[in-house]
Design an enzyme around this catalytic site. Sequence first.
Site, PDB file in Angstrom:
ATOM      1  N   LYS A 109       0.901  -1.157   0.000  1.00 42.21           N
ATOM      2  CA  LYS A 109       0.000   0.000   0.000  1.00 42.21           C
ATOM      3  C   LYS A 109       0.941   1.208   0.000  1.00 42.21           C
ATOM      4  CE  LYS A 109      -2.394   3.541   1.719  1.00 42.21           C
ATOM      5  NZ  LYS A 109      -2.094   4.579   0.738  1.00 42.21           N
ATOM      6  N   GLU A 134       9.349  17.071  14.027  1.00 44.88           N
ATOM      7  CA  GLU A 134      10.234  16.726  12.925  1.00 44.88           C
ATOM      8  C   GLU A 134      10.002  17.723  11.782  1.00 44.88           C
ATOM      9  OE1 GLU A 134       9.483  12.878  11.152  1.00 44.88           O
ATOM     10  OE2 GLU A 134      11.398  12.930  10.079  1.00 44.88           O
TER      11      GLU A 134
END
Length: 458
Positions: free
Chosen positions: A158, A363
């Site tokens: 996926k 991040e």
Amino acid sequence: MPIATVNPATGELIEEFAAHTREQVGQRLTRAEAAAATLRATDFDTRARWMRAAADLVEADAARTARMLTIEMGKPIAQARAEVLKCARAMRFYADNAESLLADQPLADPSTVNASVAYTCYAPLGVVLAVMPWNYPMWQVIRFAAPALMAGNVGLLKHASNVPQTAMYLDTLFERAGFPAGSFQTLLIGAADVEAVLRDRRVAAATLTGSEPAGRSVAAVAGSEVKKVVLELGGSDPFIVLPSADVRAAARTAIAARTLNNGQSCIAAKRFIVHTEVYDEFVEAFVAGTKALTVGDPLDEETEIGPIATRSGRRELVELVDDAVAKGAVLRCGGSAVGTEGWFFEPAVLEEVTPAMRVYREEAFGPLAVVHRVDGIEQAAALANDTTFGLSSSVWTTDPDEERFLISSLETGAVFVNGMTVSYPELPFGGVKDSGIGRELAAEGIREFCNLKTIWKG
Ligand SMILES: O=CCCC(=O)O
């Protein structure tokens, strides 16, 4: 989110793909289950022959696939070519080494367990679902697929919805190389459909590379099904520079470590922690080098920084910069959206960042560097560890005691000394804390999706 290729350099929709229907997903699962039985019965030599043929195809297709990667997610074309060729290298590594990495391990003295023979052997788990990100659209997939297939497993991919052309290239790659039909297939499905696939009894395990929330949700489903999971999530890697280091070399490498792949790498150095004695020298060189980077068309061979892969990704970066500056950070360069089309962002360096700012903890997935000043090595290690992430780290010192101290203190899955973090097929890759569970690559990577069987004979 549509499954579509949208060129991040222009914003142009290139191709949209229809999602697989529930029936099509079911058919692919049935094919995967059948392939798992076939592949399990093949030997290492046969799988190695197919894997080398797949590597040959990857090399032969490199010019076309590199262009496809660049158009789908914006990395500079030279880096796209390097990514494709690294895939072929990993495929050959596992073709050459899978058999020895998965060799039986005999117990030296079986009489200690009242046996005539005792050993362990590795058996494939079966169908493994791989949920993969767009930032290294081929490499992230191949570093799962090459060991998984060489161990006799089957892969279902996926992929991220913005790299469907790459996903469909990978859908046929292994079958073209000789692997049995169904050994590796792409599912064109949305994130919401992953749970049903993972809960399907034909799927034995899952691996996810991507964001922490996506990892938590896949791990929660896998946990409730008692299925093995490997997670490779985000990172906010520290890059520590101490006075004994070659500061010029550190600054040069720091620029590459922060901006490679348009700064969109989990193992990019994101927080630069620099001793006060060499701080000014480092920052001057780092900022000058960052300003000199060529930002532009990623298909141009001279370009060093292409666009951010998505509009929302660029917005996130601008918001991180704005939040930090509003709270008192010093922006030394860049930090804004640039260009009239596409999602370009000027590489940025921030100083005077405090814990009150989002960028201290989050991040930054793009060319946005944070530089901290520290007075000593203990403070450097404490700051480096003041994060929920623990992927990798880079430390710059020529003092053996400092090197030992940092190797033992840093809460990360790897420590690179006097160099930037790079993934290699030969070295285990993965993190601790919120950066993930398990390891990819090397011996550990191929063993993750195996059933370690203990054999005892009386
Ligand atoms: O984004 C993280 C992985 C990057 C790499 O393996 O080089």
